[in-house]
Write an enzyme that holds these catalytic residues in place. Structure first.
Site, PDB file in Angstrom:
ATOM      1  N   PHE A   1       0.817  -1.219   0.000  1.00 28.77           N
ATOM      2  CA  PHE A   1       0.000   0.000   0.000  1.00 28.77           C
ATOM      3  C   PHE A   1       0.846   1.263   0.000  1.00 28.77           C
ATOM      4  CE2 PHE A   1       0.895   0.009   4.503  1.00 28.77           C
ATOM      5  CZ  PHE A   1       0.622   1.277   4.981  1.00 28.77           C
ATOM      6  N   LYS A   2       2.085   1.162   0.446  1.00 27.02           N
ATOM      7  CA  LYS A   2       2.937   2.350   0.489  1.00 27.02           C
ATOM      8  C   LYS A   2       3.172   2.937  -0.911  1.00 27.02           C
ATOM      9  CE  LYS A   2       3.498   1.881   4.933  1.00 27.02           C
ATOM     10  NZ  LYS A   2       4.751   1.616   5.623  1.00 27.02           N
TER      11      LYS A   2
END
Length: 462
Positions: A111-112
């Site tokens: 998700f980063k």
């Protein structure tokens, strides 16, 4: 839009200067001087937008005129054009009351990427436009490092150094960082925990002379751009479900260790997104769960778990929430942070605890429960959860009722954490990009967990 510090000694900072500053020069965290409001009519108008179009609309509320609209649109398109799914963050239905928002379709399967592809391109844009020197310094519990490196590797005018806790990230996470062979990338494996890495970063940024001398820029979620980018997918999930005729109260269950991902949801809620409940999911490093349920914020003993990206005892974004919990009273926030430094804990009064419980629910997931949830959802729903997402699903299952709809944020592809998946006796196939990592040489330097050891390496590198 301008930005100010949670501790009150920095204010009137423009968007680009806020991104470059990272940690405020008074040691606080930067927040918008006001939170823009999104009306129900605007939400309805946004329903037909693609992810990139939505991101442009949300960012424009915080950027104003500092970046021309055409440039902002290109930054967004360049950032999310690298994702493997056309929806960028697709929402998958598992049950009528449970959806999984897959945030792992970016270059590093985590998700980063959603925030760091944008921030990497933004730093490159600022460097080109202003001739600024960009020296990025960050710490990672596993995913931030690879995403940050991928966002800026090989880019002219930018150098990046990432600290990670030596042998305390998954093997795939380590390989994603350390197999990168670019001259502008330095990986430091720190003998210690992620909290040690994070402490070193904050203390080096707090040394304002050193920060300015070496042009240090932040990539961690202390950088407000990270939070703003993450608010977008909360809006996107809501809009996707609204298009499908969602009924019921909408919750988000968020695996989090540093409080950044769930704080982005809190910010979206304050902007006007109709979120019923923010569910904070953590693991045995349960400082945030204890804060929500007991009103005490106190780092405990570090525990290694099957969800290593949440193996965190000091949540760097917690100060931003305190700022709003205490009515934007910067003097009180500064006092609380000094108290935490001096006594090692913060205890909030009963009225504040009531306010916290009105905004968050929390559940800490132990290792055995994490594995049990992975096995259950694989067997019953043919859906393979990574261990962090499993914590989010476990929290959702334990804290929601039948009339509610919950979106659990899936923060990483399960291939990044095969150590946990294998314990469930599940055999998965690696995506080819991850499989290829195992045959590449690694590039990293092991250092002691001290400011001095890291500072020495930075001076040599920058």
């Amino acid at each position: 839009m301008h930005y100010k510090s949670t501790r009150g000694q920095v204010a009137g900072v423009g968007f680009i200067d806020a991104i470059l500053m990272g940690l405020a020069d008074d040691g606080g965290l930067l927040v918008p001087e006001h939170i823009p409001q999104v009306s129900a009519e605007t939400l309805k108008n946004w329903q037909s937008l693609s992810y990139a179009e939505l991101a442009t609309e949300v960012f424009s509320l915080f950027v104003n005129d500092e970046i021309p609209r055409s440039d902002l649109e290109k930054l967004v398109q360049d950032s999310y054009g690298t994702f493997r799914h056309p929806d960028v963050t697709p929402v998958r239905k598992v049950r009528d009351d449970l959806h999984i928002m897959e945030l792992f379709h970016g270059p590093t399967f985590a998700f980063k990427d959603v925030a760091l592809q944008f921030l990497g391109n933004l730093y490159s844009y600022v460097s080109r436009k202003t001739g600024s020197v960009i020296h990025i310094l960050g710490a990672t519990s596993g995913d931030t490092g690879a995403s940050a490196i991928e966002g800026v590797r090989g880019k002219e005018g930018i150098r990046i150094c990432i600290l990670h806790p030596h042998q305390k990230v998954s093997k795939v996470q380590e390989l994603q960082m350390t197999t990168v062979d670019n001259e502008n990338v330095l990986n430091l494996a720190v003998n210690g925990t992620f909290d040690d890495c994070q402490r070193i970063i904050k203390e080096l940024f707090a040394d304002v002379d050193f920060k300015h001398q070496y042009h240090l820029r932040a990539i961690n979620s202390i950088n407000i751009a990270r939070i703003l980018a993450q608010t977008v997918y909360y809006f996107y999930a809501y809009l996707q479900l609204a298009q499908q005729g969602m009924t019921g109260k909408l919750n988000f269950s968020v695996p989090t260790g540093n409080f950044g991902d769930i704080f982005a949801g809190y910010l979206a809620q304050r902007m006007g997104l109709p979120i019923h409940k923010l569910i904070l999911a953590t693991n045995e490093n349960n400082i945030l769960e204890r804060f929500v349920n007991e009103g005490v914020y106190q780092p405990g003993e570090f525990r290694g778990t099957y969800s290593p990206s949440m193996d965190i005892q000091v949540a760097s974004n917690f100060e931003r929430y305190l700022f709003y919990l205490y009515g934007e009273n910067t003097a009180e926030v500064a006092t609380l942070m000094e108290l935490l430094k001096a006594e090692g804990k913060i205890v909030i009064p009963e009225d504040k605890r009531t306010a916290v419980n009105a905004e968050f629910a929390a559940h800490a997931v132990e290792n055995d429960e994490c594995l049990a949830v992975i096995s259950k959802y694989y067997d019953e729903y043919d859906y393979l959860l990574d261990p962090h997402t499993a914590c989010g699903v476990a929290a959702s299952d334990g804290l929601t009722s039948a009339d509610e709809v919950t979106v659990t944020l899936s923060t990483a592809h399960p291939a990044k954490f095969n150590e946990a998946i294998a314990l469930c006796e599940i055999k998965q196939t690696y995506p080819e990009q991850i499989e290829a990592l195992f045959s590449k040489p690694q590039h990293q330097t092991i250092v002691d967990g001290t400011n001095e050891a890291v500072r020495d390496k930075l001076v040599q590198f920058f």
